[in-house]
Structure formats: structure tokens, C-alpha cells
Design an enzyme around this catalytic site. Sequence first.
Site, PDB file in Angstrom:
ATOM      1  N   SER B  46      56.407   6.965 -15.208  1.00 16.34           N
ATOM      2  CA  SER B  46      55.132   7.302 -15.704  1.00 16.34           C
ATOM      3  C   SER B  46      54.790   8.805 -15.692  1.00 16.34           C
ATOM      4  CB  SER B  46      53.803   6.443 -15.380  1.00 16.34           C
ATOM      5  OG  SER B  46      54.215   5.163 -15.507  1.00 16.34           O
ATOM      6  N   HIS B  50      50.021  10.116  -8.411  1.00 17.00           N
ATOM      7  CA  HIS B  50      49.012   9.382  -8.002  1.00 17.00           C
ATOM      8  C   HIS B  50      48.085   9.876  -6.962  1.00 17.00           C
ATOM      9  CE1 HIS B  50      50.238   6.236 -10.890  1.00 17.00           C
ATOM     10  NE2 HIS B  50      51.551   6.238 -10.212  1.00 17.00           N
ATOM     11  N   VAL B 173      79.676   5.555  -4.106  1.00 20.02           N
ATOM     12  CA  VAL B 173      79.939   5.320  -2.868  1.00 20.02           C
ATOM     13  C   VAL B 173      80.539   3.634  -2.938  1.00 20.02           C
ATOM     14  CG1 VAL B 173      79.362   4.961  -0.329  1.00 20.02           C
ATOM     15  CG2 VAL B 173      78.371   6.798  -1.554  1.00 20.02           C
ATOM     16  N   ARG B 311      62.489   0.218 -12.076  1.00 22.17           N
ATOM     17  CA  ARG B 311      61.929   0.459 -10.536  1.00 22.17           C
ATOM     18  C   ARG B 311      62.564  -0.487  -9.585  1.00 22.17           C
ATOM     19  NH1 ARG B 311      56.293  -0.530 -13.505  1.00 22.17           N
ATOM     20  NH2 ARG B 311      57.787  -1.270 -15.160  1.00 22.17           N
ATOM     21  N   ILE B 338      61.822   2.197  -3.191  1.00 22.10           N
ATOM     22  CA  ILE B 338      60.822   3.209  -3.719  1.00 22.10           C
ATOM     23  C   ILE B 338      60.259   3.074  -5.044  1.00 22.10           C
ATOM     24  CG2 ILE B 338      60.309   5.905  -3.556  1.00 22.10           C
ATOM     25  CD1 ILE B 338      61.058   4.804  -0.984  1.00 22.10           C
ATOM     26  N   SER B 340      56.872   2.689  -7.497  1.00 23.46           N
ATOM     27  CA  SER B 340      55.437   3.472  -7.747  1.00 23.46           C
ATOM     28  C   SER B 340      54.587   3.034  -6.232  1.00 23.46           C
ATOM     29  CB  SER B 340      54.685   3.074  -8.892  1.00 23.46           C
ATOM     30  OG  SER B 340      53.409   3.804  -8.822  1.00 23.46           O
ATOM     31  N   SER B 344      54.939  10.422  -6.468  1.00 25.71           N
ATOM     32  CA  SER B 344      53.987  10.909  -5.640  1.00 25.71           C
ATOM     33  C   SER B 344      54.404  11.005  -4.187  1.00 25.71           C
ATOM     34  CB  SER B 344      52.737  10.023  -5.795  1.00 25.71           C
ATOM     35  OG  SER B 344      52.430   9.439  -7.151  1.00 25.71           O
ATOM     36  N   CYS B 402      67.400  24.818 -30.537  1.00 26.16           N
ATOM     37  CA  CYS B 402      66.263  23.642 -31.060  1.00 26.16           C
ATOM     38  C   CYS B 402      65.118  24.307 -31.677  1.00 26.16           C
ATOM     39  CB  CYS B 402      66.084  23.120 -29.572  1.00 26.16           C
ATOM     40  SG  CYS B 402      64.719  21.599 -29.815  1.00 26.16           S
TER      41      CYS B 402
END
Lengths: 417, 478
Positions: B46, B50, B173, B311, B338, B340, B344, B402
Site C-alpha cells: 500500500s 502508518h 541461497v 505479505r 515483516i 504491515s 513503516s 516515455c
Amino acid sequence: MLNYDLAVIGGGPAGMAAALEAKENGVEKIIILERAAVLGGILEQCIHAGFGLHYFKEELSGPEYAHRFIELVEKTDIDVKVDTMVLTIEDNNIITATNNTDGLIQIKAKAIILAMGCRERPRGAINIAGSRCSGIMTAGTAQKYVNIDGYMPGHKIVILGSGDIGLIMARRMSLEGAKVQMVCELQPYSNGLTRNIVQCLDDMGIPLKLSCTVVAAHGKERLEGVTIADVDERLCPIPGTEKFVECDTLLLSIGLIPENELTRMAGISLDRITNGAVVDEYRQTEREGIFACGNVLQVHDLVDYVTIESKLAGKGAAKYIKGESFGGDYVETKGTDGVRYIVPQKINRDTDCDVNLYFRVGSVYKGAKLVVKCGDNVIMTKKRPRMCPSEMETVTIKKDIISSLPDGEALTVSVEE
Amino acid sequence: MQFDVAVIGAGVTGALTARELSRYSLKVALLEKCSDVAMGATRANSAIVHAGFDAANGTLKAKFNVEGTALMPSVCEELNVPYKNIGSLVVAYSEKEVETLDILYHRGYKNGVPDMKVLNRRELKELEPGISDSALAALWAPTAGIVCPYELTIAACNNAAVNGTQVLRECEVKSIADDGEYFTLETTKGEIRAKYIVNAAGVHSDDVARMIGDDSFNIIPRKGEYYLLDKCESEKLSHILFKCPSEMGKGILLTPTVDGNVLAGPTSVDIDDKDDVDTTQEGLAMVSANACKAIPSISLRSAITSFSGIRAHTDREENDFIIGPSEKNGRFINAAGIESPGLSSAPAIGKYLADLVAKLTGAEKKQDFDPVRPAPVRFREMDTEQRKALIEKDKRYGRIICRCETVTEGEILDAIHSPVGAVDMDGVKRRTRAGMGRCQSGFCGSKVVEILARELGKDINEITKFGGKSCIVYERTK
């Protein structure tokens, strides 16, 4: 600051025809600004035949059609700057453009003709779910890879959309040895010219699936297949009709959008249906001295009509530069009952020419009539054996009829079945 | 290749950790399995910084969010990454949701979120005039902001590289052995030895942890789908607009992006395949059905693209970040789970982990660390005079490649030749925005391919969209 009588933005068929017509009508200092490396616009990659049947009465390839105009431009003293991108048009008709030889250039012009053409609707415009892998591109991009760069964009191909570029590419890729699995069309009718359906699909044995769309793309890296589905009358996919079709390439031919970023920047309002500027019979926009023609004004099916329209803009710009403008008392035009739009959207009541109205119908009609009216007063009716959204229609209105139309009433065109 | 620290995973967490580590006199490697950095959860989320009222009190999520959000402006300034502190609103549409605002407020207060306020209908309308008439109240959190996650990551990687970090891409890895002093990592780029490992492998962090015998957590990939809308919609809202949160996350939000588009999404669905970033018909339909509730004048017809991201949600009951040395091996440090508010939190997580490694190794801060990544040229943001001066210096900035986003050849060359340069089309797109606009690379795509081929000394059929087999074209025509 460079000073010109006329600056033409775009050196495709529209820009060239407009510039040449302006020259013929006595405009002295003209410049064409073209963003590609050569004049000709999209015609340069359209190596198939079928151009010029109306305008030259002979069948030419895209580059041949373009070169007729390029040669004419070269014979005049029209200045041309290629590889040059126009960045802004300011209120006082000052154009800022850039390229990698002159740097930033500013041009002041008495009149400007907008001829930037159109672009293809991308995948995002229709939201095909699934992977964002490689192998999904517009038909025009694939056409450039194969015709200009000389590379195969794919081997096993599904085409979504039966617009003319999609049909042409179906044939082109087949001729290059690729397997074109099918052309899917969301509508219950094709969006291309009938001759292209026959020559590009039927003759090549490529199936056209009507009322069918691509709902998902699959493949981790390169495309591996698509899911197609039938659609209902509201054009929504019908659950249970999904089928997997193997392919490494999905070509999109799902419509064209006039490239009106500069037009918008110049504060010129656009027609909601055409996505092009609102213009009069000489293709003058609501900003005096700024004209628009070709696919930036309305998407055409044939370049021949682009040329004809652009000559009007060139002539109009010449009149404007010479101070021969009209009174500004307009008759508005309006498409109703099956006619989606009309170009031009308004006509000078005291115009000096007969005016062709160009328009498209909203669905397929057989044996219907076109009716031109002003208020309740029928001006003319024309029988048409077949009309469809993919073929532009036209009717001609005589100038003495225009001057005699009553005040406050719009000129309407409608379909009567 | 021998290092003091190997950071596995060049997402925003790994990149900012590597950059923080490069402040110290340590030999650092940043290993990324994809063809480019920022290709996992960082690529598609997003893009919100936050305020920090979502996470439960006392969690790592709460701590690192509030600290990270406080650090974000200065990190972005040093790295010359656009950051906009626009503030967020959680909008309530029912009396029950108004009660939820109170809960969020108090949780935020305990987490240390500054300056929050519950706004009534009138105040909300004043702050966000386009807001739906059915909105009753909102929680205003002025410290929230927006940033482009991959731009931040790319900038952090470039800055880490300039400060001595080796950034190795296409370096997956495969296994890890430990002799008590050095780990030996078998990778697709050969053997790499490192005294310490930071595991920032995102959705694959459980797989990496298992390589040293740590099976204390599993990552459940959670998919979120989004629509990106045309810039013409951006004037209709000026803050991040959340719905009231539910069990599956913060719900479908609407936010401006730093680049001037509008983002709508995400959905939230647990899936099986960690690399499945396909959008789905159901997911996109869900976004369209819910996205415009806050601002009814916004139309999803203006969507220019859709995408989905993954996520890294953990199966641990406490539902928190997993940050710190593994219980199995004190030199193997996890930065896992990790999700949301990961973006942040990333500046704070990076700093925490680098300080931890420095303490464990006794490394000193370097005198010559340069915190600044020079600002890349952004032609589209310049005025006429600046453009003139730029092109006079280098003519290649005069050639627009572009047209939708006004990106010049010079900028694309800069992106390719930067320390962690673009090697494929999506890499150029993420670094310059070429192909990011309304035509979605229809016109500039083939020019970008040409430039990449020329600059990298390859044939154009060797250029890919994002590495692997994602070629653009095949062989020459007959």
C-alpha cells in the site's frame, strides 16, 4: 524563440496533409514537429496493403502512402523537426519542445494544428486478471517488433479484440510462421473492417470467437496460456464457460484512445464520446487558432479519411492566419437514436463549404435509414443496407441548407429502422 | 567471497539493514534471488507509512512502527526519495465503527503515536471535502505518510553499495552450513562465507531459517490485490483513507501515491504459493466493490493497471514481527514475518539490527560513511529553465522516451548505470517511471528494450521484463 505562421504537432498522415494544404493555401512559414525519428507516423509500421483506395484510387502499403506525402513535404519549404517532443502549449500559442540536437526549443505560432494521433488501450484498461508476466502487449507494439525491428514477438498467439490492427496482426504473425490460435471479440460483432475479417482471418483459417473474452493470463515469467470465457448480453463473463488456451503471447487490439494530453493542457474541452476536441467544420477547436485533425480528433478506420479531414484543418488554419474567419454563429450537431457522435460538433452558419458529417452508429443495423433533422424538420434521409460501429458513416450537408437552418435548433442525425 | 555479514533478501527491510550496516567497518553482502532488488513484498504494497495505532500495545510491530515512522522523513531526505507526510483518516460509517475509532485512538496513544484526533462529520468534511456523506467520523493521524517502497529500497541499495556493500542479484541461497565462526552459503552465484546472517527473506524467511535448523515459525503468504488509478483522479482526495480494521487487516483503503496516482486495495487472502502474484477476478471485483466507498466521485474506470503483492504473515499466535538472533544460532538474526507495518518499520528495524550486529562484532562506525544518495534527475518535475540547463549539459536529457510520464533517455541511462542499476524493463520502470503511465509502455517499451540492449551489450531478445524467461521478443524474423 522561433516564429512561425503555423506549427503542426505530429508528422503522421494528418500532420503532413494539414501542413501541405496550409502551404497550398498561401501560409508561408510552417513547421512540423514529429516525436519519431522519421515522418509518417504509425503508417511506417503498417507494411500491409489497403491504404489509399479512396484518396489515390489505388492500393498502397502504409509506408507507400506516407511517402507520397513525405515527398511532397520535402518539395516545399516546410520546416520539419523529427525526434522532437512537444512538452507544453501555453496560452499565447507558445510551444515548448525538446530534442537531443537543439535542446529545449520555444516556438511562437499564429496558428497550431494538433495532429498527435492516438494510442492503443493497454491491458490495464480492461483488467485481465492473473499474471503480469511478459508476452502481453498491444497489437501495435507487436507490429513494431516484427515489422520495424525484425523480431518475433511470439510463436503461439491469442488475440483479444477484433479491431483492424488485431486482424492485420493475426495475418502478419501467421505469415511469419506463428500459430494464431484465435481472435476473441467481446462484442457480438467484429470491430474491424469486413475486408480485414475476410482477408486476415477467413483466408488464413483463424477462428473468430464473438461474445468471448480473456479473463485471466497465466505464466510465471513468460505467458503460458490464457483463460477465455463467453460473455452475456451485458458483456459479463458467464461462469462455467471458462477454457484454457495455450499461448506464449496475448496481443491486445481493444480500442484506440486519441492522445489529447496537450489538448487538455491547452485548456481545450473534449467530446465525451470521441475523446477528441470539440471542433467546427474546419476543425477549429474552441481555442481560436488551434485546430485538430486525424486520430487525435476522432479515431478513423481509414487513413484516406484522415487525409481528407486534415486538409480541412490546413485550409481552416490558412483562413485563420489570413484573417478570413467566420462570424462565430454556430449550428450545433448532435447524434441521437443510434448515432453515437458527430464530427464536427458545430458548423459556422455562414460557412463557405458543403459540410460532411462523420459519425458512428452504436450497434449493427441492417436495412436502416439515416435521418438528418433540424428540430422536427426532416432535411434528408439516406438508406443504408448495413451499418456497424466499426465503419465510419458520413452524410453531406449543402452550405445553403446550413445557412437557412433556424436559430436555436441543433442539426441531428439518427437511425430509423 | 568472505563477508562479516550477509543480509539475505533485498526488500525494504534487507536494503535498509544493509545500508545501516554499511555505516560500520564491516564487510557486508546483500543477497537477492531475483534479477532485481525490491521484487517481493516490497514491490507491491500500500506504500503507506502508518502512524502506528494498529498494532497491539507492547508488540514489536508497535515499537518499530512508531520509531520507523519517526525516522522515515530523515531517511528519505538523505536518500532523496519522495516522501509526503499527508496524514491518515480511519473513516467510520456506523455507530459501532465510531466506537472502534476510540479503541484505535487509545491503542495509538499507548503506542506513542503523536497528535491523533477523532474528527466529527463536519471536521472530516472540512479536511477531506470529497468524503462520502455516509461517513460519520474519523480518526485523524497526522504523522502518517506515503512513500514509494521500491524507490526507497533501490535508493537504499545504491547508497549501501556506494558505502561498500556488495549487492548480489540473482543470488539465491540454496543451503547454509556453519563451522562456528563462519556460515557457508551455497548460492546460485557460488559459495559465500559470512560470520553473521541477517534473514530478511520475506515470504521465504521461514525456508531460510530452516537452513540452519530454525523451524520455530512458518510464513503463510497473504495476497493483496490493488488497482492503480490514473493521475486525473488524484485531486479528489488528499489523505490516506482507511476503513475500520477487521481480523484480516486494515481492509480496503484509498490513498494518493507519491507519484500522483491513486491506489485502491488491498484484498487479504491467505494462499499456498509464496510466489503467486497473480491477480484474480474475485479479488479485483472485491476491490472495485469496496474501494470507492470513501470518495464516491472516484471511478475505477480510470484504472490504468492492477497488481497483487504478497505479505509475509507468520503462523505464530502472537502475530508479531520476529526480530533478533535465532534460538538455534546466535549469529543468525531473523527479520521475519515483516508484514504491515513493515515498510513503516523498516528504517527502525534496519537501525536496530545494524546496531545489534555492531555490538556483537565490536565493529566501529566508519568515518567516511556517506549517508546521501544523490537525487536522480526527474525531468518531469523541472521547470523550463532547469530543463534548458540540464539539456545544455547533456543532450540525452533532451530526448523523451516515455511520453506519458515525460522520461528522458538521460534518466534511463542514469538508471542503468547507477551502482545497483536496472537490468530489465521493470527495473527501468521502477527507477524512472518509463512505462508507468497511461499507455503502460505501449510506445516506449520497445525503445527501452533497445536502450537496455545497447547499454548492456546484449541482443534485444536477451532483454527481459523481470529476469528469467520473461523475454520480450524471440528470434529474428526470417
